[in-house]
Design a protein around this motif. Structure first.
Motif, PDB file in Angstrom:
ATOM      1  N   THR A  39     -36.369 -24.825 -21.912  1.00  0.00           N
ATOM      2  CA  THR A  39     -34.964 -25.222 -22.003  1.00  0.00           C
ATOM      3  C   THR A  39     -34.083 -24.036 -21.637  1.00  0.00           C
ATOM      4  O   THR A  39     -34.498 -22.881 -21.715  1.00  0.00           O
ATOM      5  N   GLU A 107     -28.140 -28.245 -22.910  1.00  0.00           N
ATOM      6  CA  GLU A 107     -29.271 -27.550 -22.300  1.00  0.00           C
ATOM      7  C   GLU A 107     -29.960 -28.392 -21.239  1.00  0.00           C
ATOM      8  O   GLU A 107     -30.026 -29.619 -21.355  1.00  0.00           O
ATOM      9  N   GLN A 109     -33.483 -29.458 -19.614  1.00  0.00           N
ATOM     10  CA  GLN A 109     -34.877 -29.622 -20.020  1.00  0.00           C
ATOM     11  C   GLN A 109     -35.717 -29.492 -18.749  1.00  0.00           C
ATOM     12  O   GLN A 109     -35.585 -30.308 -17.840  1.00  0.00           O
ATOM     13  N   ALA A 131     -29.480 -32.841 -21.369  1.00  0.00           N
ATOM     14  CA  ALA A 131     -29.804 -32.959 -22.788  1.00  0.00           C
ATOM     15  C   ALA A 131     -30.002 -34.408 -23.224  1.00  0.00           C
ATOM     16  O   ALA A 131     -30.720 -34.679 -24.195  1.00  0.00           O
TER      17      ALA A 131
END
Length: 155
Positions: A39, A107, A109, A131
């Motif tokens: 992340t 964030e 991924q 996210a």
């Protein structure tokens, strides 16, 4: 597996050839011999080294995925050994879900899964999502290892 199951940005930077702001991944969330999940929120940093006057464009997500692949290789390396030198040779079937990523909230991924490989090359598939799980980029990438070019690139 003696390598750690999670890492912060400093731990990641020690295992890939990218340093300073060019180390784009901030956290290793999980990994095993076949896959890795990281992340990061570096896409939102104003000093992101991939940012241009037009912003941070989505093709740069391939670099985020490539760094996850490099980290995966480093984690798979034998304890105390140097990871194999490598470079991203090709990215195929890449689908981009957005034009730019510097305006994505939360964030990223970053997932990469090793499909096949040997001592000279590895085929990964990757997905980078936001996210909420929306795919921002996905595709396949070939990493070539232990060639003179790879060794010069990582020197």
């Amino acid at each position: 597996m003696t390598a750690p199951q999670t890492l912060d940005r400093a731990g990641i930077a020690r295992r890939i050839p990218h340093s300073g702001s060019m180390c784009l991944l901030e956290r290793l969330a999980s990994w095993d011999e076949h896959a890795i999940h990281c992340t990061t929120a570096t896409h939102a940093h104003p000093d992101n080294p991939l940012r241009t006057a037009s912003g941070l464009l989505s093709p740069n997500l391939i670099e985020y995925a490539a760094q996850a692949m490099a980290l995966h290789g480093g984690l798979l390396a034998a304890e105390g050994s140097e990871p194999s030198a490598g470079f991203l040779a090709s990215a195929r079937n890449v689908r981009l879900g957005v034009e730019r990523i510097d305006d994505i909230a939360g964030e990223l991924q970053v997932h990469a899964r090793r499909l096949t490989g040997d001592v000279s090359q590895i085929l990964y598939e990757f997905t980078v999502s936001d996210a909420a799980g929306r795919a921002l980029a996905e595709g396949r990438a070939v990493v070539v290892l232990n060639t003179p070019l790879a060794m010069e690139t990582n020197a």
